[in-house]
Design a protein around this motif. Sequence first.
Motif, PDB file in Angstrom:
ATOM      1  N   UNK A  46     -11.867  -1.940  -7.035  1.00 14.06           N
ATOM      2  CA  UNK A  46     -10.508  -2.068  -6.838  1.00 14.06           C
ATOM      3  C   UNK A  46      -9.798  -3.204  -7.609  1.00 14.06           C
ATOM      4  N   UNK A  47      -8.708  -2.947  -8.118  1.00  9.93           N
ATOM      5  CA  UNK A  47      -8.276  -4.118  -8.982  1.00  9.93           C
ATOM      6  C   UNK A  47      -8.590  -3.668 -10.347  1.00  9.93           C
ATOM      7  N   UNK A  87     -13.981  14.929 -10.714  1.00 10.86           N
ATOM      8  CA  UNK A  87     -13.262  14.662  -9.659  1.00 10.86           C
ATOM      9  C   UNK A  87     -12.857  13.257  -9.589  1.00 10.86           C
ATOM     10  N   UNK A  88     -11.656  12.877  -9.575  1.00 11.63           N
ATOM     11  CA  UNK A  88     -11.233  11.730  -9.434  1.00 11.63           C
ATOM     12  C   UNK A  88     -10.673  11.393  -7.989  1.00 11.63           C
ATOM     13  N   UNK A  89     -11.261  10.460  -7.470  1.00 12.15           N
ATOM     14  CA  UNK A  89     -10.687   9.987  -5.952  1.00 12.15           C
ATOM     15  C   UNK A  89     -10.320   8.331  -6.317  1.00 12.15           C
ATOM     16  N   UNK A  90      -8.904   8.108  -5.971  1.00 14.07           N
ATOM     17  CA  UNK A  90      -8.382   6.883  -5.775  1.00 14.07           C
ATOM     18  C   UNK A  90      -8.092   6.310  -4.668  1.00 14.07           C
ATOM     19  N   UNK A  91      -8.692   5.129  -4.027  1.00 14.67           N
ATOM     20  CA  UNK A  91      -8.430   4.661  -2.836  1.00 14.67           C
ATOM     21  C   UNK A  91      -7.760   3.203  -3.278  1.00 14.67           C
ATOM     22  N   UNK A 125      -1.863   6.342  -6.931  1.00 17.31           N
ATOM     23  CA  UNK A 125      -1.778   6.376  -8.311  1.00 17.31           C
ATOM     24  C   UNK A 125      -1.584   7.926  -8.644  1.00 17.31           C
ATOM     25  N   UNK A 126      -1.808   8.796  -7.767  1.00 19.78           N
ATOM     26  CA  UNK A 126      -1.525  10.156  -7.902  1.00 19.78           C
ATOM     27  C   UNK A 126      -0.056  10.383  -8.374  1.00 19.78           C
ATOM     28  N   UNK A 127       0.923   9.419  -7.950  1.00 19.77           N
ATOM     29  CA  UNK A 127       2.178   9.605  -8.208  1.00 19.77           C
ATOM     30  C   UNK A 127       2.235   9.293  -9.802  1.00 19.77           C
ATOM     31  N   UNK A 128       1.448   8.506 -10.294  1.00 12.08           N
ATOM     32  CA  UNK A 128       1.392   8.273 -11.792  1.00 12.08           C
ATOM     33  C   UNK A 128       1.018   9.599 -12.534  1.00 12.08           C
ATOM     34  N   UNK A 129       0.041  10.141 -12.006  1.00 13.58           N
ATOM     35  CA  UNK A 129      -0.657  11.301 -12.729  1.00 13.58           C
ATOM     36  C   UNK A 129       0.439  12.556 -12.526  1.00 13.58           C
TER      37      UNK A 129
END
Length: 101
Positions: free
Chosen positions: A27-28, A45-49, A53-57
């Motif tokens: 994080x960060x 497989x990319x998981x962002x928590x 950030x999915x809005x960027x992609x």
Amino acid sequence: MLEGEIQVKNESQTYTAGKGSFVNIPLGGMVHCFKNKSNEVAKLLCIVVPSGLEDFFLEIGKPINSITFLPPPVIDTAGMERIKTIAEKHGQVLYPPDYLG
């Protein structure tokens, strides 16, 4: 890594992540990049928590069928500026492609 292998670089190391590998970007964040250096398809497989950030992609990407693979796009100066503007909107910083050497 679901399939294939990718080169993972950050400011302190470079390594290869193969099938079954797990890559953690804390994080960060940290300056990092992923690159498929082979001629084989690599599936990551990319998981962002936390989420967001999915809005960027979604904004920079192009929706495709889940079993379709596109060649890497050629990004010109105008395209890079577009992506940089969208990244900043989503709190991301983009570095030049050669930043990590």
